[in-house]
Design a protein around this motif. Structure first.
Motif, PDB file in Angstrom:
ATOM      1  N   GLY A 129       0.783  -1.224   0.000  1.00 51.96           N
ATOM      2  CA  GLY A 129       0.000   0.000   0.000  1.00 51.96           C
ATOM      3  C   GLY A 129       0.813   1.271   0.000  1.00 51.96           C
ATOM      4  O   GLY A 129       0.257   2.357  -0.169  1.00 51.96           O
ATOM      5  N   ILE A 130       2.122   1.178   0.165  1.00 53.89           N
ATOM      6  CA  ILE A 130       2.958   2.388   0.246  1.00 53.89           C
ATOM      7  C   ILE A 130       2.865   3.259  -1.010  1.00 53.89           C
ATOM      8  O   ILE A 130       2.702   4.476  -0.897  1.00 53.89           O
ATOM      9  CB  ILE A 130       4.412   2.024   0.607  1.00 53.89           C
ATOM     10  CG1 ILE A 130       4.451   1.501   2.049  1.00 53.89           C
ATOM     11  CG2 ILE A 130       5.336   3.216   0.441  1.00 53.89           C
ATOM     12  CD1 ILE A 130       5.789   0.961   2.485  1.00 53.89           C
ATOM     13  N   PRO A 131       2.931   2.711  -2.223  1.00 52.35           N
ATOM     14  CA  PRO A 131       2.782   3.582  -3.399  1.00 52.35           C
ATOM     15  C   PRO A 131       1.414   4.260  -3.463  1.00 52.35           C
ATOM     16  O   PRO A 131       1.301   5.410  -3.891  1.00 52.35           O
ATOM     17  CB  PRO A 131       2.964   2.637  -4.586  1.00 52.35           C
ATOM     18  CG  PRO A 131       3.650   1.447  -4.048  1.00 52.35           C
ATOM     19  CD  PRO A 131       3.259   1.339  -2.615  1.00 52.35           C
ATOM     20  N   PHE A 132       0.380   3.566  -2.995  1.00 48.89           N
ATOM     21  CA  PHE A 132      -0.951   4.153  -2.995  1.00 48.89           C
ATOM     22  C   PHE A 132      -1.081   5.206  -1.901  1.00 48.89           C
ATOM     23  O   PHE A 132      -1.801   6.193  -2.079  1.00 48.89           O
ATOM     24  CB  PHE A 132      -2.011   3.054  -2.841  1.00 48.89           C
ATOM     25  CG  PHE A 132      -1.971   2.064  -3.962  1.00 48.89           C
ATOM     26  CD1 PHE A 132      -2.444   2.411  -5.215  1.00 48.89           C
ATOM     27  CD2 PHE A 132      -1.424   0.810  -3.779  1.00 48.89           C
ATOM     28  CE1 PHE A 132      -2.390   1.509  -6.264  1.00 48.89           C
ATOM     29  CE2 PHE A 132      -1.362  -0.099  -4.824  1.00 48.89           C
ATOM     30  CZ  PHE A 132      -1.846   0.254  -6.070  1.00 48.89           C
ATOM     31  N   ALA A 133      -0.390   5.011  -0.794  1.00 48.64           N
ATOM     32  CA  ALA A 133      -0.361   6.029   0.255  1.00 48.64           C
ATOM     33  C   ALA A 133       0.309   7.297  -0.276  1.00 48.64           C
ATOM     34  O   ALA A 133      -0.157   8.411  -0.026  1.00 48.64           O
ATOM     35  CB  ALA A 133       0.379   5.505   1.487  1.00 48.64           C
ATOM     36  N   TRP A 134       1.373   7.119  -1.017  1.00 55.78           N
ATOM     37  CA  TRP A 134       2.079   8.259  -1.606  1.00 55.78           C
ATOM     38  C   TRP A 134       1.177   8.985  -2.606  1.00 55.78           C
ATOM     39  O   TRP A 134       1.126  10.215  -2.636  1.00 55.78           O
ATOM     40  CB  TRP A 134       3.367   7.794  -2.268  1.00 55.78           C
ATOM     41  CG  TRP A 134       4.186   8.917  -2.789  1.00 55.78           C
ATOM     42  CD1 TRP A 134       4.436   9.194  -4.094  1.00 55.78           C
ATOM     43  CD2 TRP A 134       4.849   9.932  -2.044  1.00 55.78           C
ATOM     44  NE1 TRP A 134       5.214  10.321  -4.206  1.00 55.78           N
ATOM     45  CE2 TRP A 134       5.475  10.789  -2.950  1.00 55.78           C
ATOM     46  CE3 TRP A 134       4.959  10.197  -0.682  1.00 55.78           C
ATOM     47  CZ2 TRP A 134       6.209  11.895  -2.553  1.00 55.78           C
ATOM     48  CZ3 TRP A 134       5.700  11.310  -0.293  1.00 55.78           C
ATOM     49  CH2 TRP A 134       6.313  12.132  -1.213  1.00 55.78           C
ATOM     50  N   ALA A 135       0.439   8.225  -3.427  1.00 60.72           N
ATOM     51  CA  ALA A 135      -0.494   8.839  -4.376  1.00 60.72           C
ATOM     52  C   ALA A 135      -1.583   9.617  -3.640  1.00 60.72           C
ATOM     53  O   ALA A 135      -2.003  10.691  -4.081  1.00 60.72           O
ATOM     54  CB  ALA A 135      -1.112   7.769  -5.268  1.00 60.72           C
ATOM     55  N   ASN A 136      -2.034   9.081  -2.516  1.00 57.98           N
ATOM     56  CA  ASN A 136      -3.036   9.760  -1.713  1.00 57.98           C
ATOM     57  C   ASN A 136      -2.488  11.068  -1.151  1.00 57.98           C
ATOM     58  O   ASN A 136      -3.189  12.079  -1.117  1.00 57.98           O
ATOM     59  CB  ASN A 136      -3.477   8.846  -0.560  1.00 57.98           C
ATOM     60  CG  ASN A 136      -4.956   8.682  -0.481  1.00 57.98           C
ATOM     61  OD1 ASN A 136      -5.698   9.580  -0.825  1.00 57.98           O
ATOM     62  ND2 ASN A 136      -5.388   7.540  -0.028  1.00 57.98           N
ATOM     63  N   LEU A 137      -1.251  11.059  -0.700  1.00 56.12           N
ATOM     64  CA  LEU A 137      -0.635  12.289  -0.186  1.00 56.12           C
ATOM     65  C   LEU A 137      -0.486  13.340  -1.282  1.00 56.12           C
ATOM     66  O   LEU A 137      -0.604  14.540  -1.017  1.00 56.12           O
ATOM     67  CB  LEU A 137       0.721  11.975   0.447  1.00 56.12           C
ATOM     68  CG  LEU A 137       0.676  11.187   1.758  1.00 56.12           C
ATOM     69  CD1 LEU A 137       2.089  10.825   2.201  1.00 56.12           C
ATOM     70  CD2 LEU A 137      -0.055  11.958   2.838  1.00 56.12           C
ATOM     71  N   LYS A 138      -0.240  12.902  -2.511  1.00 52.52           N
ATOM     72  CA  LYS A 138      -0.119  13.845  -3.625  1.00 52.52           C
ATOM     73  C   LYS A 138      -1.442  14.522  -3.948  1.00 52.52           C
ATOM     74  O   LYS A 138      -1.465  15.583  -4.566  1.00 52.52           O
ATOM     75  CB  LYS A 138       0.381  13.121  -4.877  1.00 52.52           C
ATOM     76  CG  LYS A 138       1.832  12.776  -4.845  1.00 52.52           C
ATOM     77  CD  LYS A 138       2.191  12.111  -6.160  1.00 52.52           C
ATOM     78  CE  LYS A 138       3.651  11.859  -6.298  1.00 52.52           C
ATOM     79  NZ  LYS A 138       3.971  11.236  -7.584  1.00 52.52           N
ATOM     80  N   MET A 139      -2.550  13.906  -3.543  1.00 51.97           N
ATOM     81  CA  MET A 139      -3.863  14.480  -3.830  1.00 51.97           C
ATOM     82  C   MET A 139      -4.304  15.501  -2.790  1.00 51.97           C
ATOM     83  O   MET A 139      -5.295  16.196  -2.992  1.00 51.97           O
ATOM     84  CB  MET A 139      -4.905  13.373  -3.934  1.00 51.97           C
ATOM     85  CG  MET A 139      -4.746  12.551  -5.166  1.00 51.97           C
ATOM     86  SD  MET A 139      -6.083  11.391  -5.292  1.00 51.97           S
ATOM     87  CE  MET A 139      -5.496  10.407  -6.648  1.00 51.97           C
TER      88      MET A 139
END
Length: 133
Positions: free
Chosen positions: A101-111
């Protein structure tokens, strides 16, 4: 590349996209009901679609965005933006607890910046990212 985006979007949809999109739709419904805030409702619905299926797309600042977008973003930030940003932060913390989930967490932070200041931005395909330059 399109296959990778598709796979990422499906995983995103299951673990974060659907829930965050529902939050944006709820914010859009509230803004639309209040009539005077319909422009914010439209922006919220547009972001709901983006948050639902984000990979392969990005946002960029519109060239024609001016002072009204800035003032609108301040109003949005006070009434809805920080709630949605908090949702992105909470979801990213939950996703970061797993290795996958780390890449998806990073994508969420970018939003988070997009959720705080949505007006004056447009959603474009990553293929068209630099088309205006």
């Amino acid at each position: 590349m399109k296959l990778i985006n598709f796979v990422l979007n499906v995983i995103w949809l299951i673990f974060a996209g659907l829930w965050m999109s529902i939050l944006y739709v709820l914010a859009g419904i509230v803004c639309t009901i209040l009539i005077i805030t319909i422009p914010w409702g439209i922006a919220s619905f547009r972001l709901a679609v983006y948050v639902l299926w984000p990979f392969g797309r990005t946002t960029r600042v519109r060239d024609d965005a001016g002072a009204p977008s800035c003032v609108g973003n301040v109003v949005w930030l006070v009434f809805a933006g920080w709630w949605l940003a908090l949702g992105h932060l909470t979801t990213s913390i939950a996703l970061a607890c797993t290795i996958i989930g780390i890449p998806f967490a990073w994508a969420n932070l970018k939003m988070i910046p997009i959720s705080l200041m949505p007006l004056g931005r447009e959603i474009v395909s990553t293929d068209q990212r630099f088309a205006g330059w």
